[in-house]
Write an enzyme that holds these catalytic residues in place. Structure first.
Site, mmCIF file in Angstrom:
data_model
loop_
_atom_site.group_PDB
_atom_site.id
_atom_site.type_symbol
_atom_site.label_atom_id
_atom_site.label_comp_id
_atom_site.label_asym_id
_atom_site.label_seq_id
_atom_site.Cartn_x
_atom_site.Cartn_y
_atom_site.Cartn_z
ATOM 1 N N GLY A 190 -7.149 -32.338 -26.654
ATOM 2 C CA GLY A 190 -5.744 -32.275 -26.241
ATOM 3 C C GLY A 190 -5.420 -33.498 -25.406
ATOM 4 N N LYS A 239 5.530 -14.690 -14.011
ATOM 5 C CA LYS A 239 5.660 -15.576 -15.182
ATOM 6 C C LYS A 239 6.912 -15.180 -15.944
ATOM 7 C CE LYS A 239 3.166 -18.876 -17.204
ATOM 8 N NZ LYS A 239 2.220 -19.821 -16.594
HETATM 9 P P1 NAD Z 1 1.119 -30.285 -23.759
HETATM 10 O O1 NAD Z 1 2.072 -29.660 -24.709
HETATM 11 O O2 NAD Z 1 1.603 -31.402 -22.877
HETATM 12 O O3 NAD Z 1 -0.171 -30.865 -24.550
HETATM 13 C C1 NAD Z 1 -0.912 -30.093 -25.447
HETATM 14 C C2 NAD Z 1 -1.841 -31.009 -26.226
HETATM 15 O O4 NAD Z 1 -2.600 -30.213 -27.123
HETATM 16 C C3 NAD Z 1 -1.122 -32.053 -27.080
HETATM 17 O O5 NAD Z 1 -1.817 -33.275 -27.027
HETATM 18 C C4 NAD Z 1 -1.229 -31.463 -28.496
HETATM 19 O O6 NAD Z 1 -1.216 -32.457 -29.508
HETATM 20 C C5 NAD Z 1 -2.581 -30.808 -28.417
HETATM 21 N N1 NAD Z 1 -2.782 -29.798 -29.455
HETATM 22 C C6 NAD Z 1 -1.890 -28.928 -29.980
HETATM 23 N N2 NAD Z 1 -2.452 -28.227 -30.968
HETATM 24 C C7 NAD Z 1 -3.742 -28.661 -31.054
HETATM 25 C C8 NAD Z 1 -4.839 -28.319 -31.900
HETATM 26 N N3 NAD Z 1 -4.713 -27.405 -32.857
HETATM 27 N N4 NAD Z 1 -6.013 -28.951 -31.686
HETATM 28 C C9 NAD Z 1 -6.125 -29.883 -30.714
HETATM 29 N N5 NAD Z 1 -5.124 -30.267 -29.915
HETATM 30 C C10 NAD Z 1 -3.943 -29.652 -30.094
HETATM 31 O O7 NAD Z 1 0.543 -29.090 -22.899
HETATM 32 P P2 NAD Z 1 -0.193 -29.159 -21.496
HETATM 33 O O8 NAD Z 1 0.812 -28.979 -20.412
HETATM 34 O O9 NAD Z 1 -1.105 -30.350 -21.475
HETATM 35 O O10 NAD Z 1 -1.032 -27.800 -21.559
HETATM 36 C C11 NAD Z 1 -2.282 -27.712 -22.231
HETATM 37 C C12 NAD Z 1 -2.980 -26.439 -21.788
HETATM 38 O O11 NAD Z 1 -3.122 -26.441 -20.366
HETATM 39 C C13 NAD Z 1 -2.218 -25.129 -22.089
HETATM 40 O O12 NAD Z 1 -3.186 -24.132 -22.328
HETATM 41 C C14 NAD Z 1 -1.491 -24.829 -20.773
HETATM 42 O O13 NAD Z 1 -1.190 -23.437 -20.626
HETATM 43 C C15 NAD Z 1 -2.562 -25.264 -19.800
HETATM 44 N N6 NAD Z 1 -2.045 -25.531 -18.454
HETATM 45 C C16 NAD Z 1 -1.099 -26.491 -18.227
HETATM 46 C C17 NAD Z 1 -0.664 -26.742 -16.918
HETATM 47 C C18 NAD Z 1 0.325 -27.834 -16.619
HETATM 48 O O14 NAD Z 1 0.623 -28.055 -15.427
HETATM 49 N N7 NAD Z 1 0.806 -28.582 -17.606
HETATM 50 C C19 NAD Z 1 -1.163 -25.981 -15.852
HETATM 51 C C20 NAD Z 1 -2.125 -25.002 -16.110
HETATM 52 C C21 NAD Z 1 -2.562 -24.791 -17.423
#
Ligand code: NAD
Length: 422
Positions: A223, A111
């Site tokens: 989210g 990472k």
């Molecule tokens: P993103 O930035 O695209 O979306 C995050 C979402 O969370 C947004 O809709 C935002 O408004 C919302 N959010 C932020 N603060 C918040 C709060 N206080 N309460 C409720 N909602 C809130 O991010 P993502 O890529 O969708 O990632 C989300 C999670 O999934 C993270 O933990 C990330 O590490 C994990 N993840 C993502 C991937 C990937 O491929 N994108 C893979 C594995 C894990």
């Protein structure tokens, strides 16, 4: 005894070590092996001086942590965030070791991260930061060595700059050095949907076993970013009813079901799902406690704790976010009979699609969208049932997470033994 390593005292790292020790206890691993597993093989810290548009130089600090390579080249994303620390990067690299081992793909865990608020940089400054970071770590990455990808606040454009910078240094187009590239330069279009697709898929499989099917089941998703929106889309495609979603501004609820395509439109046009017409406004906390069949936390870590776990009514939780459930809450939910599909299983769709992209880059051939999604579907379905069956057979006194960790850690340990490392 502490080792003096700079990540040693960070709480996020200590939590990851606690999880590792729980798995080690189930497997009967000795302390010296845990000591080997808890440290990354290498962490590189780099200085990134960027000439800002105002003529001044700003210095940013970045890291790349390579946790374990027993099963293959290191693999894991690069995060740009103002709160990134060395401890967070090391911890995330350890979680990638377990996630990739559990996924059954030929990778170790890595990472990277830069302590920066990318929203404060112009596009030119962001490009300079990205190129200089990748040039600074170029000696320790490579198609067969360490293959980065996006994470929080990094995207396909940044992957294109990484790919280009590395290819210039090496003087050949190094397609396989990063994944989640734009499709025109070796990426796969379904990469965008793959994490949410996988989260919905494992919920679908769990619902078939525990709720008599997925069709008509109610789903709440916290989210609505990359993960949440595609988890919603595929839940509906496979017959479930998404009744509540949220983002950082709050949530909405309609027991009759939300129109997911309309939600995409509202979120993209207005910036928040709360502007969706005709639904009841709820808070993020209320969303977690709704009377639904399935809950998908897809935003932040530590949102399900010992405080709200007793009030949760969902029967299945599919963890799209990394670390949304605290260890205490995990045990409370297990006692209540809730199936918590752990993050290292439920959000592995992204890295699996990255592996499909990488292996085809290495062979010089490109898959169609349908072929790529079909492979992801088959592999994740298989993996879910493999973990579920092992859980039921050997570890049913513990949360499902314990089974996932035990399988993953055991695979890494067996590879290390065969290679003569332990
Ligand atoms: P993103 O930035 O695209 O979306 C995050 C979402 O969370 C947004 O809709 C935002 O408004 C919302 N959010 C932020 N603060 C918040 C709060 N206080 N309460 C409720 N909602 C809130 O991010 P993502 O890529 O969708 O990632 C989300 C999670 O999934 C993270 O933990 C990330 O590490 C994990 N993840 C993502 C991937 C990937 O491929 N994108 C893979 C594995 C894990």
């Amino acid at each position: 005894m502490t080792s003096g390593a700079p990540y040693e005292n960070e709480p996020v790292y200590q939590n990851a070590v606690k999880q590792l020790k729980e798995a080690a206890a189930l497997l009967g691993l000795p302390d010296d092996v845990v000591e080997v597993l808890r440290h990354p093989e290498r962490v590189l810290q780099v200085k990134i001086p960027v000439r800002l548009d105002n003529g001044k130089i700003a210095v940013f600090i970045g890291w790349r942590s390579q946790h374990n390579s027993a099963l293959g080249p290191y693999k894991g994303g690069i995060r740009y965030h103002p709160n990134v620390t060395i401890g967070e990067v090391v911890t995330l690299s350890m979680w990638m070791t377990w996630k990739n081992a559990l996924a059954g793909i030929p990778y170790g865990g890595g990472k990277g991260g830069i302590k920066v608020d990318p929203k404060k940089l112009s596009p030119r400054e962001l490009e300079e930061l990205s190129r200089k970071y990748f040039a600074a770590i170029a000696d320790i990455v490579g198609e067969d060595i360490d293959i980065p990808a996006p994470d929080v606040y990094t995207n396909p454009q940044i992957m294109a700059w990484f790919f280009d910078e590395y290819s210039k240094i090496k003087r050949y187009p190094a397609w396989g050095v990063v994944t989640a590239k734009p499709p025109i330069i070796g990426g796969l279009r379904p990469r965008e949907v793959s994490t949410g697709y996988g989260t919905a898929l494992v919920a679908r499989e769990a619902a078939k076993l525990a709720l008599g099917g997925f069709e008509g089941k109610t789903v709440a998703i916290q989210g609505f970013g990359n993960c949440g929106r595609y988890a919603a889309l595929y839940s509906v495609k496979w017959g479930a009813k998404v009744v509540a979603v949220s983002d950082s501004k709050g949530g909405i609820y309609d027991p009759n079901g939300l129109d997911v395509e309309k939600l995409f439109e509202v979120k993209d046009k207005t910036g928040s799902v709360i502007n969706y017409p005709g639904a009841k406004r709820i808070t993020n906390e209320e969303l977690l406690e709704l009377d639904v069949d399935i809950l998908m936390p897809a935003a932040l870590e530590n949102v399900i704790t010992e405080k709200n776990a007793p009030n949760i009514k969902a029967k299945i939780i599919s963890e799209c976010a990394n670390g949304p459930t605290t260890p205490e809450a995990d045990h409370i939910l297990h006692q209540k009979g809730v199936i918590v599909i752990p993050d290292i299983l439920a959000n592995a769709g992204g890295v699996m699609m990255s592996w499909i992209e990488w292996s085809h880059n290495r062979m010089g051939c490109w898959l169609t969208d349908e072929e790529a999604l079909d492979r992801l579907d088959k592999k994740m379905t298989h993996n879910f049932h493999e973990v579920y069956n092992e859980w039921q057979k050997k570890y049913s006194d513990h949360p499902m997470r314990a089974a996932a960790y035990a399988i993953a850690v055991d695979r890494v340990v067996r590879a290390m033994k065969l290679r003569g490392w332990i």
